[in-house]
Design a protein around this motif. Sequence first.
Motif, PDB file in Angstrom:
ATOM      1  N   LEU A 134      22.893 -36.292 -71.410  1.00  0.00           N
ATOM      2  CA  LEU A 134      22.980 -37.746 -71.569  1.00  0.00           C
ATOM      3  C   LEU A 134      21.617 -38.416 -71.559  1.00  0.00           C
ATOM      4  O   LEU A 134      20.699 -37.959 -70.879  1.00  0.00           O
ATOM      5  CB  LEU A 134      23.829 -38.342 -70.447  1.00  0.00           C
ATOM      6  CG  LEU A 134      25.243 -37.773 -70.272  1.00  0.00           C
ATOM      7  CD1 LEU A 134      25.850 -38.259 -68.968  1.00  0.00           C
ATOM      8  CD2 LEU A 134      26.116 -38.160 -71.437  1.00  0.00           C
ATOM      9  N   ASP A 135      21.542 -39.517 -72.280  1.00  0.00           N
ATOM     10  CA  ASP A 135      20.427 -40.455 -72.182  1.00  0.00           C
ATOM     11  C   ASP A 135      21.077 -41.773 -71.808  1.00  0.00           C
ATOM     12  O   ASP A 135      21.673 -42.437 -72.659  1.00  0.00           O
ATOM     13  CB  ASP A 135      19.678 -40.553 -73.506  1.00  0.00           C
ATOM     14  CG  ASP A 135      18.442 -41.438 -73.416  1.00  0.00           C
ATOM     15  OD1 ASP A 135      18.109 -41.902 -72.293  1.00  0.00           O
ATOM     16  OD2 ASP A 135      17.817 -41.678 -74.459  1.00  0.00           O
ATOM     17  N   LEU A 168      17.217 -34.681 -65.460  1.00  0.00           N
ATOM     18  CA  LEU A 168      18.144 -34.534 -66.569  1.00  0.00           C
ATOM     19  C   LEU A 168      19.503 -35.071 -66.149  1.00  0.00           C
ATOM     20  O   LEU A 168      20.056 -34.645 -65.130  1.00  0.00           O
ATOM     21  CB  LEU A 168      18.249 -33.058 -66.964  1.00  0.00           C
ATOM     22  CG  LEU A 168      18.975 -32.739 -68.254  1.00  0.00           C
ATOM     23  CD1 LEU A 168      18.260 -33.367 -69.456  1.00  0.00           C
ATOM     24  CD2 LEU A 168      19.076 -31.232 -68.433  1.00  0.00           C
ATOM     25  N   ARG A 169      20.028 -36.003 -66.935  1.00  0.00           N
ATOM     26  CA  ARG A 169      21.360 -36.564 -66.661  1.00  0.00           C
ATOM     27  C   ARG A 169      22.384 -35.731 -67.421  1.00  0.00           C
ATOM     28  O   ARG A 169      22.271 -35.544 -68.628  1.00  0.00           O
ATOM     29  CB  ARG A 169      21.435 -38.024 -67.097  1.00  0.00           C
ATOM     30  CG  ARG A 169      22.824 -38.629 -66.892  1.00  0.00           C
ATOM     31  CD  ARG A 169      22.802 -40.105 -67.080  1.00  0.00           C
ATOM     32  NE  ARG A 169      22.239 -40.666 -65.852  1.00  0.00           N
ATOM     33  CZ  ARG A 169      22.214 -41.955 -65.569  1.00  0.00           C
ATOM     34  NH1 ARG A 169      22.666 -42.835 -66.422  1.00  0.00           N
ATOM     35  NH2 ARG A 169      21.700 -42.368 -64.441  1.00  0.00           N
ATOM     36  N   ALA A 187      25.830 -36.093 -62.927  1.00  0.00           N
ATOM     37  CA  ALA A 187      24.704 -35.947 -62.004  1.00  0.00           C
ATOM     38  C   ALA A 187      23.385 -36.164 -62.717  1.00  0.00           C
ATOM     39  O   ALA A 187      23.249 -35.879 -63.912  1.00  0.00           O
ATOM     40  CB  ALA A 187      24.731 -34.558 -61.377  1.00  0.00           C
ATOM     41  N   ASP A 188      22.419 -36.679 -61.979  1.00  0.00           N
ATOM     42  CA  ASP A 188      21.030 -36.722 -62.399  1.00  0.00           C
ATOM     43  C   ASP A 188      20.322 -35.601 -61.657  1.00  0.00           C
ATOM     44  O   ASP A 188      20.199 -35.654 -60.428  1.00  0.00           O
ATOM     45  CB  ASP A 188      20.393 -38.075 -62.046  1.00  0.00           C
ATOM     46  CG  ASP A 188      20.959 -39.220 -62.869  1.00  0.00           C
ATOM     47  OD1 ASP A 188      21.417 -38.971 -64.003  1.00  0.00           O
ATOM     48  OD2 ASP A 188      20.960 -40.359 -62.379  1.00  0.00           O
ATOM     49  N   LEU A 189      19.912 -34.575 -62.382  1.00  0.00           N
ATOM     50  CA  LEU A 189      19.376 -33.376 -61.761  1.00  0.00           C
ATOM     51  C   LEU A 189      17.857 -33.321 -61.876  1.00  0.00           C
ATOM     52  O   LEU A 189      17.307 -33.461 -62.958  1.00  0.00           O
ATOM     53  CB  LEU A 189      19.959 -32.135 -62.430  1.00  0.00           C
ATOM     54  CG  LEU A 189      21.476 -32.020 -62.439  1.00  0.00           C
ATOM     55  CD1 LEU A 189      21.912 -30.786 -63.211  1.00  0.00           C
ATOM     56  CD2 LEU A 189      22.013 -31.975 -61.015  1.00  0.00           C
ATOM     57  N   ALA A 190      17.192 -33.090 -60.757  1.00  0.00           N
ATOM     58  CA  ALA A 190      15.758 -32.838 -60.774  1.00  0.00           C
ATOM     59  C   ALA A 190      15.557 -31.454 -61.369  1.00  0.00           C
ATOM     60  O   ALA A 190      16.162 -30.485 -60.924  1.00  0.00           O
ATOM     61  CB  ALA A 190      15.188 -32.909 -59.362  1.00  0.00           C
TER      62      ALA A 190
END
Length: 192
Positions: A134-135, A168-169, A187-190
């Motif tokens: 996703l963006d 990264l979403r 999730a927004d992942l580091a």
Amino acid sequence: ELVGPRTYRLGRMLRGLGGTERLAGRPVPSGAPVVRLDAALVPLSDRAGDLGRTFTYRIGPAGRDHADPSYVSLSATVGRTALMPLSPVHPRARRTPDGIRLDWIRRTRIDGDNWELAEVPLGEEAEAYEVDILDGDLVLRTLPASGPAVLYPAASEAADFSSPQIVLRVRIAQLSAAVGRGEALAADLAVR
């Protein structure tokens, strides 16, 4: 804990079981009624052939005849919720020379409460996922996966974002042959 006449203080409650974690996050005001659910609560159906069918139930006190006036009738149509795969948990993103490796832990809606098993039963005909990159809310790419991991290739990342991402979403959903996408993990992942 009993703190007064017919008054209890509840704590250490386990919420969000059976795929209801998005509902468990709702704020509950002090003094709200509580319904304790136990093993007597079962899905009305867990068969794909029952989807869309309407059943009529007679509900009343045990030990009385179903025609007793204390019984009430209730009709319900079987929806897809009982057959939807649960959302995965514990997602991770790791950068490799080939791209970003995404992985997660699968959950199951069937016999998944045995905490002694190394891995819970699959509960679906086959293990399959869709991972949306996703963006914001815009889906840039959907990656298919046949297990709890997938590679987001470096070339795809460059095409989608034009630079390496440090966060990264994603949205990850397990697939069901009966009902399609299950509950998704967002999730927004580091990226490590």
